[in-house]
Design an enzyme around this catalytic site. Structure first.
Site, PDB file in Angstrom:
ATOM      1  N   ASP A   5       0.866  -1.177   0.000  1.00 39.86           N
ATOM      2  CA  ASP A   5       0.000   0.000   0.000  1.00 39.86           C
ATOM      3  C   ASP A   5       0.900   1.223   0.000  1.00 39.86           C
ATOM      4  OD1 ASP A   5      -2.333  -1.504   0.084  1.00 39.86           O
ATOM      5  OD2 ASP A   5      -2.472  -1.449   2.258  1.00 39.86           O
TER       6      ASP A   5
ATOM      7  N   ASP B  19      -7.410  -1.003  -4.048  1.00 42.41           N
ATOM      8  CA  ASP B  19      -8.356  -0.570  -3.018  1.00 42.41           C
ATOM      9  C   ASP B  19      -9.281   0.530  -3.535  1.00 42.41           C
ATOM     10  OD1 ASP B  19      -7.168  -2.354  -1.219  1.00 42.41           O
ATOM     11  OD2 ASP B  19      -5.791  -0.827  -0.462  1.00 42.41           O
TER      12      ASP B  19
END
Length: 166
Positions: free
Chosen positions: A122, A140
Site C-alpha cells: 500500500d 483498493d
C-alpha cells in the site's frame, strides 16, 4: 449463449483485466522506486504522499496479524468472496456486473500480492491537518469505488421499484 450475454461477459472480463493491470503497473512502479532509493516517502502536496507499507491484513490494513493462521484464513475468505463475486457478475444485470468486475479486478490484484509477496504493498497516503487516512493502493480504490457505486445503485433501484409498485 446470447450475444448480449457474451458482450456483457466480454466487458466484465476486460474490466477485470484492466483494473488488475493498472494495479500491477502502479505497484511495480512504486516497488522499483523503492529499489532505487531504499525507501519511499514522497511528498506530493499537503493532502497526498506516497509512503510504502506492507499490509498483511485485509483492506486498508485492518486485521493485520503476525499469525500465519489468520493470514491464511483471511486469504481463504478472500478467495471464497471472489468466487461469490464471479457468480454475481454472471447472474446480475449489466451495470451491477460491471461494478462487481471493478471489485473483482481490485481484489485479484491484492490477492496476487498476498501470494507473491505474502503481503500487499500500500502506498497512497491521503491526509488533512495531520489526520492520515489508511494507506491504500490502486486496487483498493477500485474495490471501494465498486462497492460505493453498488450501494447507490441499490438505493436508487429500490426507490424506483417502490415508486413502480405504488
Amino acid at each position: 449463449m446470447s450475444k448480449i450475454l457474451k458482450n456483457k461477459l466480454l466487458i466484465c472480463v476486460f474490466t477485470i483485466f484492466f483494473v488488475f493491470f493498472l494495479d500491477r503497473v502502479s505497484k511495480i512502479l512504486i516497488l522499483n522506486l523503492v529499489e532505487l532509493d531504499g525507501n519511499l516517502n514522497i511528498y506530493i502536496n499537503s493532502f497526498l504522499n506516497l509512503v510504502l507499507v506492507w499490509n498483511d491484513g485485509i483492506g486498508f490494513g485492518l486485521f493485520s496479524s503476525e499469525s500465519s493462521l489468520f493470514y491464511n484464513l483471511f486469504t481463504a475468505l478472500i478467495i471464497l468472496i471472489n468466487l461469490i463475486i464471479i457468480y454475481l457478475i454472471i447472474s446480475s444485470n449489466s451495470l451491477r456486473s460491471f461494478l462487481f468486475s471493478l471489485i473483482l479486478g481490485g481484489s485479484l490484484g491484492n490477492l496476487f500480492d498476498r501470494f507473491y509477496y505474502s503481503a500487499v504493498p500500500d502506498f497512497i497516503d491521503l491526509n488533512y491537518n495531520n489526520f492520515h487516512w489508511f494507506i491504500f493502493n490502486v486496487a483498493d480504490i477500485f474495490i471501494s469505488l465498486g462497492v460505493l457505486c453498488l450501494i447507490f445503485v441499490e438505493l436508487f433501484s429500490n426507490k424506483e421499484e417502490t415508486a413502480n409498485e405504488n
